[in-house]
Design a protein around this motif. Structure first.
Motif, PDB file in Angstrom:
ATOM      1  N   GLY A 220       0.797  -1.210   0.000  1.00 45.00           N
ATOM      2  CA  GLY A 220       0.000   0.000   0.000  1.00 45.00           C
ATOM      3  C   GLY A 220       0.835   1.266   0.000  1.00 45.00           C
ATOM      4  N   ILE A 221       2.150   1.117  -0.049  1.00 45.29           N
ATOM      5  CA  ILE A 221       3.046   2.274  -0.178  1.00 45.29           C
ATOM      6  C   ILE A 221       3.052   2.679  -1.650  1.00 45.29           C
ATOM      7  CG2 ILE A 221       5.452   3.040  -0.029  1.00 45.29           C
ATOM      8  CD1 ILE A 221       5.764   1.077   2.338  1.00 45.29           C
ATOM      9  N   ILE A 222       2.702   3.919  -1.943  1.00 45.09           N
ATOM     10  CA  ILE A 222       2.619   4.372  -3.330  1.00 45.09           C
ATOM     11  C   ILE A 222       4.005   4.282  -3.972  1.00 45.09           C
ATOM     12  CG2 ILE A 222       2.137   6.342  -4.829  1.00 45.09           C
ATOM     13  CD1 ILE A 222       0.002   7.186  -2.782  1.00 45.09           C
ATOM     14  N   SER A 223       4.087   3.596  -5.103  1.00 48.59           N
ATOM     15  CA  SER A 223       5.385   3.269  -5.703  1.00 48.59           C
ATOM     16  C   SER A 223       5.471   3.783  -7.136  1.00 48.59           C
ATOM     17  CB  SER A 223       5.602   1.753  -5.665  1.00 48.59           C
ATOM     18  OG  SER A 223       5.592   1.284  -4.324  1.00 48.59           O
ATOM     19  N   TRP A 224       6.568   4.477  -7.413  1.00 47.42           N
ATOM     20  CA  TRP A 224       6.811   5.049  -8.739  1.00 47.42           C
ATOM     21  C   TRP A 224       8.099   4.480  -9.321  1.00 47.42           C
ATOM     22  CZ3 TRP A 224       5.518  10.859  -9.771  1.00 47.42           C
ATOM     23  CH2 TRP A 224       4.206  11.123  -9.364  1.00 47.42           C
ATOM     24  N   ALA A 225       8.026   4.025 -10.549  1.00 45.32           N
ATOM     25  CA  ALA A 225       9.205   3.586 -11.297  1.00 45.32           C
ATOM     26  C   ALA A 225       9.449   4.580 -12.422  1.00 45.32           C
ATOM     27  CB  ALA A 225       9.005   2.187 -11.860  1.00 45.32           C
ATOM     28  N   ILE A 226      10.686   5.054 -12.532  1.00 43.01           N
ATOM     29  CA  ILE A 226      11.024   6.047 -13.544  1.00 43.01           C
ATOM     30  C   ILE A 226      12.187   5.516 -14.369  1.00 43.01           C
ATOM     31  CG2 ILE A 226      11.729   8.435 -13.958  1.00 43.01           C
ATOM     32  CD1 ILE A 226      10.590   7.577 -10.485  1.00 43.01           C
ATOM     33  N   GLY A 227      12.066   5.560 -15.691  1.00 43.03           N
ATOM     34  CA  GLY A 227      13.170   5.071 -16.507  1.00 43.03           C
ATOM     35  C   GLY A 227      12.872   5.138 -17.989  1.00 43.03           C
ATOM     36  N   ASP A 228      13.827   4.629 -18.762  1.00 43.94           N
ATOM     37  CA  ASP A 228      13.746   4.637 -20.222  1.00 43.94           C
ATOM     38  C   ASP A 228      14.375   3.348 -20.732  1.00 43.94           C
ATOM     39  OD1 ASP A 228      13.880   5.081 -22.934  1.00 43.94           O
ATOM     40  OD2 ASP A 228      15.119   6.883 -22.836  1.00 43.94           O
TER      41      ASP A 228
END
Length: 566
Positions: A220-228
């Motif tokens: 339930g921890i809001i999780s963001w993945a950032i990449g290319d």
């Protein structure tokens, strides 16, 4: 002032799990920093976010930018995935499964038996796969403890070493994940302390990081993945863009594009897209991508460039030599190129501490950067580790400031050619580390520092860049950086792409080379020069051979660059 684009506004408005497909020059660090500011402004002091970067340098940049925006980072963590797992999972919760250590645990590479190491890693991977489709609720209801599924002899080995105060760095990702699954207390700690998880450069994640990311989101921890996916360049370390690609089609995550390139000249951005096979409709008003074909080898390419430095700077309105970078796949080719340079230059080769991923090793790299670069301040360094508002940190702040000042004076002596006592400098570094990270002792890192001061040439990697110096670095090193002008070497078949592609059709090599070349292209802000010689150096036979121009220079891209004309 931050004036977000519509894409960035949409991203900043998201309060769900998401994936950001962030192209080069898209402003991802700024966007993440502003999102972190949003989050921190709404949570109590005892909570924070997890912000993971691939390198300590990238982490420092994200932390610095976030701190400049929001001031108080509260109870957040900024760092690499290994340092996070060590500090927040293995050290505080490992004793529940391995037994309490009789001394402070050192996390370092200590297993020399490669056969044993690989057997343990293979078994850890087996256990990871056993639980990949089992939910945390099912694990808890079934009273499962995945960590106990490690083969008994390997679990005993890990436990005994842990109790002796040793943990091998190469086990960190897998074991941390298994502890996370096995320990309700660990997961309660996560829920109580962290509200959000941000992982940058997700295209260079390994399986264990990907699995942990999904489990944190499951909590339930809001999780963001950032990449290319097009900038994945660390496949040789068992990292893969496939994990980011998986998230992009995962319906539990909102996918956001961030593909407006604010860094590169439009013609460079266009060239990179065409190289990747992306359909483009626009035509550039001006082309700042050039190819120069030169008779000779890497040394002759160096001579060609050396004779045109002033012309290149004038044509593209560049003031400092340090705004120009020479990139290649192989360091040896940069060395050959540099032999012809008569202007100052700096080759950014691997430094002696690069392989030391321990907490103390990372700190020592920071201290050396600070000690040799007077543009960096002790005040800012201290602020990253200690809280000036806490009276309990007051004495530590005074002591660490004194120690860093002493280290700086010794480094000044090194710059003048004076001899220094390595044991004395090692003692100063050890005292600094004990002040900031008393629970992560690592004498091996101290010994490395002492060795460098015995061999001062090893310290040159930490000397600050001077504006008069042309920069030279390999394509892995240049990732995440930007320069006004990029001079791109190694554009030959059997180099980019490498031998394995041509000899055996290795598609992984083709992908790796494609991503490396794309990274090289997109580091350029004002101009990109592609240099190709008629000969190239063959390292395994120590000779120059006829060169075959890279396949990457053929096809549609030919219509988006010009031949260089003096």
């Amino acid at each position: 002032m931050f004036n977000p684009t519509p894409q960035q506004i949409a991203i900043l408005s998201c309060n769900d799990n998401c994936v950001i497909d962030a192209g080069p020059g898209s402003g991802k660090t700024t966007t993440i920093s502003h999102k972190i500011n949003q989050v921190l402004s709404e949570i109590p002091w005892y909570q924070g976010v997890i912000a993971i970067s691939y390198t300590n340098k990238a982490s420092d940049q994200l932390k610095g930018k976030s701190k400049s925006i929001c001031g108080d980072l509260k109870n957040s963590f900024f760092g690499t995935i290994d340092s996070f797992c060590i500090a927040n999972i293995i050290l505080p919760f490992g004793g529940r499964f391995f037994g309490n250590p009789d001394r402070k645990v050192k996390v370092e590479k200590f297993i020399e038996d490669e056969t044993l190491l690989n057997k343990i890693l293979h078994d850890l991977d087996r256990v990871l796969n056993l639980y990949k489709d089992i939910t945390i609720d099912d694990i808890d209801h079934g009273k499962m403890r995945p960590i106990y599924d490690i083969k008994e002899e390997y679990l005993t080995f890990i436990s005994n070493k842990f109790k002796e105060g040793l943990f091998d760095l190469r086990f960190v990702g897998c074991v941390a994940y298994l502890i996370f699954l096995s320990s309700k207390a660990c997961r309660r700690f996560f829920k109580a302390r962290f509200t959000h998880l941000f992982i940058d450069e997700f295209q260079d994640s390994g399986k264990e990081q990907y699995f942990l990311f999904l489990r944190v989101a499951e909590l339930g921890i809001i999780s963001w993945a950032i990449g290319d996916v097009n900038q994945s360049i660390f496949g040789f370390t068992n990292k893969s863009s496939k994990y980011l690609a998986n998230l992009m089609v995962n319906k539990s995550f909102v996918l956001f594009p961030m593909n407006i390139n604010h860094r590169c000249h439009p013609s460079i951005d266009l060239y990179g897209k065409v190289f990747l096979g992306i359909t483009v409709d626009e035509e550039p008003d001006e082309i700042n991508v050039f190819e120069a074909v030169i008779e000779g080898n890497e040394c002759d390419l160096g001579t060609w460039f050396n004779n045109r430095i002033d012309l290149i700077k004038e044509r593209f309105d560049v003031k400092d030599n340090s705004s120009i970078v020479i990139v290649a796949r192989k360091d040896i080719h940069l060395e050959l190129f540099s032999q012809s340079l008569t202007v100052p230059f700096k080759i950014h080769s691997k430094n002696f501490l690069d392989d030391d991923q321990s907490i103390w090793g990372s700190l020592f790299k920071r201290i050396l950067d600070l000690a040799f670069d007077r543009r960096k301040t002790i005040y800012n360094f201290v602020n990253e580790y200690l809280n000036r508002e806490l009276s309990s940190d007051g004495s530590k702040i005074r002591l660490i400031s004194q120690l860093i000042n002493h280290i700086r004076k010794i480094c000044d002596e090194v710059l003048t050619g004076s001899q220094v006592d390595p044991k004395d400098i090692g003692d100063l570094f050890k005292k600094s580390a004990l002040l900031l990270f008393p629970d992560s002792p690592n004498d091996f890192s101290v010994e490395k520092v002492e060795y460098m001061f015995k061999n001062p040439s090893l310290l040159e990697a930490f000397y600050p860049v001077e504006t008069s110096q042309i920069q030279l670095m390999n394509l892995h090193k240049v990732k995440g950086l930007e320069y006004e002008i990029v001079i791109h070497l190694d554009l030959y078949n059997y180099v980019l792409p490498g031998f394995n592609y041509f000899s055996g059709g290795d598609t992984e090599e083709l992908d790796a080379a494609t991503h490396l070349h794309y990274v090289g292209i997109t580091r350029a802000m004002k101009a990109l020069l592609l240099l190709v010689g008629s000969k190239r150096y063959q390292q395994n036979r120590d000779r120059f051979i006829s060169a075959d121009k890279s396949m990457f220079l053929s096809g549609d891209v030919e219509n988006y660059r010009l031949a260089w004309i003096d």
